[in-house]
Design a protein around this motif. Structure first.
Motif, PDB file in Angstrom:
ATOM      1  N   VAL A 114      10.516 -11.613   5.431  1.00 19.06           N
ATOM      2  CA  VAL A 114      11.227 -11.313   6.808  1.00 19.06           C
ATOM      3  C   VAL A 114      10.150 -11.561   7.740  1.00 19.06           C
ATOM      4  O   VAL A 114       8.849 -11.207   7.598  1.00 19.06           O
ATOM      5  N   LYS A 115      10.461 -12.208   8.848  1.00 20.76           N
ATOM      6  CA  LYS A 115       9.302 -12.634  10.060  1.00 20.76           C
ATOM      7  C   LYS A 115       9.418 -11.473  11.033  1.00 20.76           C
ATOM      8  O   LYS A 115      10.416 -11.679  11.752  1.00 20.76           O
ATOM      9  N   THR A 116       8.534 -10.419  10.932  1.00 17.44           N
ATOM     10  CA  THR A 116       8.657  -9.325  12.028  1.00 17.44           C
ATOM     11  C   THR A 116       7.458  -9.235  12.588  1.00 17.44           C
ATOM     12  O   THR A 116       6.502  -9.893  12.318  1.00 17.44           O
ATOM     13  N   ASP A 117       7.305  -8.450  13.702  1.00 18.92           N
ATOM     14  CA  ASP A 117       6.080  -8.043  14.465  1.00 18.92           C
ATOM     15  C   ASP A 117       5.499  -6.863  14.230  1.00 18.92           C
ATOM     16  O   ASP A 117       4.835  -6.093  14.601  1.00 18.92           O
ATOM     17  N   GLY A 118       6.287  -6.278  12.905  1.00 19.09           N
ATOM     18  CA  GLY A 118       5.379  -5.059  12.523  1.00 19.09           C
ATOM     19  C   GLY A 118       5.539  -4.811  10.793  1.00 19.09           C
ATOM     20  O   GLY A 118       5.795  -6.016  10.308  1.00 19.09           O
ATOM     21  N   ASN A 119       5.377  -3.663  10.450  1.00 20.67           N
ATOM     22  CA  ASN A 119       5.397  -3.312   8.984  1.00 20.67           C
ATOM     23  C   ASN A 119       6.907  -3.099   8.395  1.00 20.67           C
ATOM     24  O   ASN A 119       7.768  -2.868   9.266  1.00 20.67           O
ATOM     25  N   ILE A 120       6.862  -3.238   7.253  1.00 19.40           N
ATOM     26  CA  ILE A 120       8.334  -3.052   6.518  1.00 19.40           C
ATOM     27  C   ILE A 120       8.190  -1.874   5.554  1.00 19.40           C
ATOM     28  O   ILE A 120       7.024  -1.795   5.036  1.00 19.40           O
ATOM     29  N   LEU A 121       8.937  -0.851   5.757  1.00 14.37           N
ATOM     30  CA  LEU A 121       9.085   0.465   4.861  1.00 14.37           C
ATOM     31  C   LEU A 121      10.088   0.479   3.790  1.00 14.37           C
ATOM     32  O   LEU A 121      11.106   0.232   4.296  1.00 14.37           O
ATOM     33  N   TYR A 122       9.314   0.379   2.683  1.00 14.14           N
ATOM     34  CA  TYR A 122      10.270   0.184   1.669  1.00 14.14           C
ATOM     35  C   TYR A 122      10.546   1.526   0.773  1.00 14.14           C
ATOM     36  O   TYR A 122       9.489   1.820   0.366  1.00 14.14           O
ATOM     37  N   ILE A 123      11.540   2.196   1.203  1.00 14.27           N
ATOM     38  CA  ILE A 123      11.800   3.624   0.563  1.00 14.27           C
ATOM     39  C   ILE A 123      12.568   3.669  -0.650  1.00 14.27           C
ATOM     40  O   ILE A 123      13.656   3.097  -0.680  1.00 14.27           O
ATOM     41  N   SER A 124      12.169   4.146  -1.631  1.00 16.18           N
ATOM     42  CA  SER A 124      12.917   4.025  -3.030  1.00 16.18           C
ATOM     43  C   SER A 124      13.092   5.510  -3.615  1.00 16.18           C
ATOM     44  O   SER A 124      12.302   6.245  -3.474  1.00 16.18           O
ATOM     45  N   GLY A 125      14.044   5.890  -3.778  1.00 16.17           N
ATOM     46  CA  GLY A 125      14.367   7.234  -4.548  1.00 16.17           C
ATOM     47  C   GLY A 125      14.867   6.984  -6.183  1.00 16.17           C
ATOM     48  O   GLY A 125      15.352   7.813  -6.652  1.00 16.17           O
ATOM     49  N   GLU A 126      14.777   5.871  -6.341  1.00 15.72           N
ATOM     50  CA  GLU A 126      15.366   5.155  -7.631  1.00 15.72           C
ATOM     51  C   GLU A 126      14.255   4.959  -8.643  1.00 15.72           C
ATOM     52  O   GLU A 126      14.497   4.985  -9.846  1.00 15.72           O
ATOM     53  N   GLU A 127      13.391   4.250  -8.188  1.00 16.24           N
ATOM     54  CA  GLU A 127      12.343   3.775  -8.823  1.00 16.24           C
ATOM     55  C   GLU A 127      10.988   4.133  -8.449  1.00 16.24           C
ATOM     56  O   GLU A 127      10.538   4.597  -7.377  1.00 16.24           O
ATOM     57  N   SER A 128       9.955   3.806  -9.424  1.00 21.61           N
ATOM     58  CA  SER A 128       8.715   4.168  -9.502  1.00 21.61           C
ATOM     59  C   SER A 128       7.847   2.902  -8.559  1.00 21.61           C
ATOM     60  O   SER A 128       8.597   2.039  -8.512  1.00 21.61           O
ATOM     61  N   ALA A 129       6.842   3.435  -7.840  1.00 21.44           N
ATOM     62  CA  ALA A 129       6.193   2.472  -7.113  1.00 21.44           C
ATOM     63  C   ALA A 129       5.745   1.140  -8.255  1.00 21.44           C
ATOM     64  O   ALA A 129       5.715   0.086  -7.719  1.00 21.44           O
TER      65      ALA A 129
END
Ligand code: TYD
Ligand code: MG
Length: 454
Positions: A114-129
């Motif tokens: 995705v082409k954004t002007d900022g960061n992407i926060l990927y929140i997961s409650g299902e899997e580990s980093a």
């Protein structure tokens, strides 16, 4: 103070009742009614409460300006298409699908492209980093601007969002988020409603775009998160179709149409886009088509797909005729069979009818009527449909063949896919052409005569 009213709400469909019931009167599910957050709309004296605010004031319609650069390009053509041209800034999107369909894969790939002007926060409650990193490696996602946050507590999620001010938030999945404000169990209607509302509000205020991933039960209902459908701007479903294709479609979209399909194939490097699907729903044959088969150019969203319709007609096993068709509405098949009976003398009432669509795609476009009629007639008589010939058109109850939209594009795709000849309605606004490759007909009687007796 007036007593807060207790409401019971179905966790499957969101239906509300003032008392608890064992079975939801709307969707019929058992044991799905749960106590919902109390609502209070009247004051002590019983009158409605009105407040005025300095923060929210009404504005004139013509004083509102919409700027153009409000969408993010996802870098995935198929998803841009379904969303109506990219992710609207500040919008909320629900992505539902069965476990294993590829929701997390799609989300990490989208985070990477995705082409954004900022960061992407990927929140997961299902899997580990680590698991997320392994999937990112496998799909070639590097993304220096992707933050992974493993957490399920709403207040901590909001805290992280406040701190990092991401342009895009991905929450995998909404069913894992929990807030003490809304009970102790994650995944209940209260939790989803409360957490969903808080997250959407934060994103709207901060002009961040938000993806909610949600698991769907076998019945195809987004379990619990059904209540979210009303709150979000866009609802996408990720689904399998028989040919191994995975399809993303919008069932609600405040910023685009809902008849676009996003098509993918999964391989060892994640989801691959299928940008030219026109031949996927056709069986390649060297010789002429066997009886019961027709090919129809179908208009899906903004694309034309060549699709094969298959019919099998056999003497009825029981005393009466039955229609077996799960890709095209059975009532429509019965109506077309009735038209053939009325206008061609061919009998179907003592036969069972099976209808299939190659590739397993569901069709409800009006233009397929004529192809179904051709397949039924051919299957019943054993006469094959003429080779290299496509057909499309809508049938009226009087047997007339009605014009259908986008004829030019349908003819073009059919020609490109190896069907130079076409039988169907005339092109709107054009005089009957003398072109022998395009047989223009106006009634089902004439159709049968031209195709099978000519
Ligand atoms: P996943 O995205 O985890 O599905 P969901 O989040 O909807 O539950 O992955 C779906 C399946 O895809 C999983 O069984 C593994 C498979 N897969 C591949 O075949 N290739 C790949 O590159 C990846 C990442 C997954
Ligand atoms: Mg997942």
């Amino acid at each position: 103070m007036a007593k807060a009213k207790t409401i019971f709400e179905c966790i499957e469909c969101g239906h509300q009742e003032s008392r608890w019931l064992g079975r939801c009167p709307q969707c019929g599910a058992w044991n799905t009614m749960e106590e919902s957050l109390p609502v209070r709309s009247v004051s002590k004296s019983g009158s409605k409460i009105f407040r005025s605010s300095v923060k929210s004031v009404s504005v004139g319609l013509d004083s509102i300006h919409v700027d153009d650069g409000v969408r993010y390009d996802t870098g995935i053509i198929e998803i841009n298409r379904v969303l109506g041209g990219g992710i609207m800034k500040g919008s909320s999107i629900l992505l539902g699908g069965e476990p294993g369909i590829g929701k997390s894969t799609l989300m990490i790939q989208l985070a990477g492209s995705v082409k954004t002007d900022g960061n992407i926060l990927y929140i997961s409650g299902e899997e580990s980093a680590k698991q997320i990193k392994m999937r990112a490696d496998r799909t070639g996602v590097t993304g220096v601007n992707i933050e992974i946050f493993i957490e399920t507590e709403l207040e901590l999620l909001l805290g992280e969002m406040e701190k990092t001010k991401p342009a895009v938030v991905i929450l995998d999945s909404i069913q894992t988020v929990i807030s003490e404000e809304a009970g102790k169990v994650p995944g209940t209607v209260n939790q989803i409603k409360y957490c969903g509302h808080e997250l959407i509000s934060w994103c709207k205020q901060n002009n961040s775009s938000l993806f909610f991933v949600a698991h769907v039960t076998k019945e195809g209902v987004i379990a619990g998160p059904k209540v979210l459908e009303h709150m979000v701007d866009t609802v996408l479903y990720f689904d399998h179709i028989e040919s191994g294709l995975r399809v993303v479609r919008a069932v609600k979209n405040r910023f685009g149409t809902i008849d676009e399909l996003g098509l993918f194939l999964m391989n060892e490097h994640g989801l691959q886009e299928v940008t030219d699907p026109s031949s996927l729903f056709l069986t390649k044959r060297k010789d002429e088509m066997p009886p019961g088969i027709t090919a129809v150019p179908v208009y899906e969203g903004t694309r034309v797909l060549m699709i094969e319709i298959q019919a099998l007609v056999v003497p009825a096993k029981s005393g009466f005729s039955r229609v077996y068709s799960d890709r095209i509405d059975s009532n429509r098949i019965s109506r077309i069979a009735a038209l053939l009976e009325k206008h061609t003398g061919l009998k179907f009432f003592d036969h069972d009818i099976y209808i299939n669509v190659a590739g397993g795609i569901r069709l409800n476009e009006v233009g397929i009527d004529l192809a179904v009629a051709g397949a039924l007639y051919s299957a019943r008589t054993g006469i094959p449909f003429p080779g290299a010939t496509a057909t499309a058109g809508e049938l009226s109850l009087a047997g007339e063949i009605l014009p259908i939209p986008h004829m030019d594009r349908r003819l073009k795709t059919a020609r490109e896919m190896g069907f130079p000849r076409f039988i169907g309605p005339s092109l709107p606004g054009k005089k009957n052409s003398k072109n022998s490759d395009h047989k223009e007909i106006s009634h089902i009687k004439e159709y049968v005569k031209t195709v099978f007796k000519g």
